[in-house]
Design a protein around this motif. Structure first.
Motif, PDB file in Angstrom:
ATOM      1  N   THR A  92       0.737  10.844  -4.464  1.00 32.33           N
ATOM      2  CA  THR A  92      -0.232  10.084  -5.228  1.00 32.33           C
ATOM      3  C   THR A  92      -0.369  10.653  -6.641  1.00 32.33           C
ATOM      4  O   THR A  92      -0.338   9.906  -7.631  1.00 32.33           O
ATOM      5  N   TYR A 146     -10.517   4.267   1.150  1.00 32.00           N
ATOM      6  CA  TYR A 146      -9.814   3.096   0.648  1.00 32.00           C
ATOM      7  C   TYR A 146     -10.570   1.841   1.067  1.00 32.00           C
ATOM      8  O   TYR A 146     -11.336   1.848   2.036  1.00 32.00           O
ATOM      9  N   ILE A 199      -9.908  -2.502   1.383  1.00 40.67           N
ATOM     10  CA  ILE A 199      -9.012  -3.640   1.233  1.00 40.67           C
ATOM     11  C   ILE A 199      -9.770  -4.900   0.820  1.00 40.67           C
ATOM     12  O   ILE A 199      -9.178  -5.965   0.707  1.00 40.67           O
ATOM     13  N   THR A 256      -7.501   5.600  -8.467  1.00 42.57           N
ATOM     14  CA  THR A 256      -6.932   5.022  -7.251  1.00 42.57           C
ATOM     15  C   THR A 256      -7.792   5.368  -6.040  1.00 42.57           C
ATOM     16  O   THR A 256      -8.470   6.396  -6.020  1.00 42.57           O
ATOM     17  N   LEU A 293      -5.477   4.370  -0.417  1.00 45.19           N
ATOM     18  CA  LEU A 293      -4.475   3.546   0.257  1.00 45.19           C
ATOM     19  C   LEU A 293      -3.059   4.058   0.019  1.00 45.19           C
ATOM     20  O   LEU A 293      -2.241   4.122   0.945  1.00 45.19           O
ATOM     21  N   LEU A 294      -2.768   4.437  -1.212  1.00 41.52           N
ATOM     22  CA  LEU A 294      -1.442   4.959  -1.532  1.00 41.52           C
ATOM     23  C   LEU A 294      -1.150   6.235  -0.743  1.00 41.52           C
ATOM     24  O   LEU A 294      -0.053   6.417  -0.214  1.00 41.52           O
ATOM     25  N   ILE A 329      -0.375   5.340   2.841  1.00 43.39           N
ATOM     26  CA  ILE A 329       0.975   4.793   2.978  1.00 43.39           C
ATOM     27  C   ILE A 329       2.019   5.910   2.978  1.00 43.39           C
ATOM     28  O   ILE A 329       2.919   5.946   3.823  1.00 43.39           O
ATOM     29  N   ASN A 389       4.600  -1.279  -3.796  1.00 40.85           N
ATOM     30  CA  ASN A 389       3.755  -2.383  -4.274  1.00 40.85           C
ATOM     31  C   ASN A 389       3.820  -3.586  -3.342  1.00 40.85           C
ATOM     32  O   ASN A 389       2.809  -4.264  -3.113  1.00 40.85           O
ATOM     33  N   LYS A 402       1.625  -2.724  -0.372  1.00 35.90           N
ATOM     34  CA  LYS A 402       0.208  -2.813  -0.716  1.00 35.90           C
ATOM     35  C   LYS A 402      -0.254  -4.269  -0.735  1.00 35.90           C
ATOM     36  O   LYS A 402      -1.332  -4.603  -0.234  1.00 35.90           O
ATOM     37  N   LYS A 403       0.567  -5.146  -1.293  1.00 34.67           N
ATOM     38  CA  LYS A 403       0.231  -6.569  -1.322  1.00 34.67           C
ATOM     39  C   LYS A 403       0.169  -7.130   0.096  1.00 34.67           C
ATOM     40  O   LYS A 403      -0.711  -7.930   0.423  1.00 34.67           O
TER      41      LYS A 403
END
Length: 271
Positions: free
Chosen positions: A109, A214, A216, A234, A237-238, A241, A261, A264-265
């Motif tokens: 991150t 995080y 959503i 940030t 979430l990153l 992941i 990315n 994340k989407k």
């Protein structure tokens, strides 16, 4: 043979780890799946037995069992041992091997946001289990680190375990003093229930605000404070992941390349 894995913790009703890991299975074309085991501490041994019986490749561990799980393991990697927290367990021929991939998530991150640590002034909120890999990550980075936690004694205990002697340790009253930091990291669960965060009106952040929480469905309470005043910020979430990607690689002996990315989407759409 199926390459299944799972997650042990409590509570797990809002966990998105199955969404992330099953995305990895899909992208890697590995035949397997990922599921949750929301259990009490007394049930951990039983769940491990079931996973061994059905040839699971491994499992992740989340709160509140990242330290408790160590008692069940045959071997723990050096870094996880020093942090005294395991979040990833690989099963090989019935034996359990423990790792801490949270550390990788934190490192990646900072790397993705191109944040330099050397000589930076850093404030960390909280010193619980989530903060341990962060402390370890910053230990030898030659940064100026202040920690704020409700209980100073708890922070002292964690720092002693990690053999860290150059971080400053304060209680919540410290937040009432005017201070500037290059980087602020929230490792607490404060505000997670949509209630107010700590009063941070006296604390300025100049470069990077990082929340281990995080969301959503919107910004976290901590990031709501700084998102309009810092150039980079940030949520967690990153980090989630990346630590999951590292764990998936350990479970399946692969190095999976993915579009972060795009993932994340996918998560935000499914969430």
């Amino acid at each position: 043979m199926y390459h299944n894995a799972g997650l042990i913790g409590h509570p797990l009703s809002h966990s998105i780890s199955p969404l992330i890991h099953n995305y990895f299975y899909h992208k890697s074309r590995i035949n397997g799946g990922y599921c949750c085991f929301d259990v009490d501490k007394s049930e951990i041994a039983q769940i491990i037995h079931i996973m061994k019986k059905f040839y699971f490749k491994g499992f992740n561990v989340t709160l509140p069992y990242k330290t408790d799980i160590i008692d069940f393991l045959d071997e723990v990697e050096f870094q996880a041992s020093k942090i005294n927290a395991v979040n990833t367990v690989k099963i090989i021929d019935g034996k359990l091997f423990g790792y801490n991939t949270d550390l990788f998530g934190i490192e990646k991150t900072f790397e993705d946001f191109n944040i330099e640590i050397f000589k930076k002034k850093i404030l960390i909120l909280g010193s619980g289990g989530a903060a341990k890999p962060l402390f370890y990550f910053l230990k030898d980075k030659n940064a100026y680190v202040d920690i704020v936690n409700r209980t100073v004694k708890n922070t002292e205990t964690v720092l002693e375990q990690l053999e860290i002697y150059n971080f400053n340790n304060f209680d919540l009253l410290f937040l009432k003093k005017n201070n500037y930091y290059d980087i602020i990291v929230n490792t607490t669960s404060v505000g997670i229930d949509k209630k107010e965060f700590f009063d941070m009106s006296h604390i300025d952040c100049g470069e990077f605000a990082f929340d281990f929480q995080y969301s959503i469905d919107g910004c976290t309470p901590f990031l709501d404070i700084y998102k309009n005043s810092v150039p980079k910020y940030t949520d967690g979430l990153l980090m989630l992941i990346y630590q999951g990607l590292k764990a998936f690689g350990l479970f399946n002996d692969v190095k999976l390349e993915i579009d972060i990315n795009e993932l994340k989407k996918f998560i935000l759409k499914k969430g």
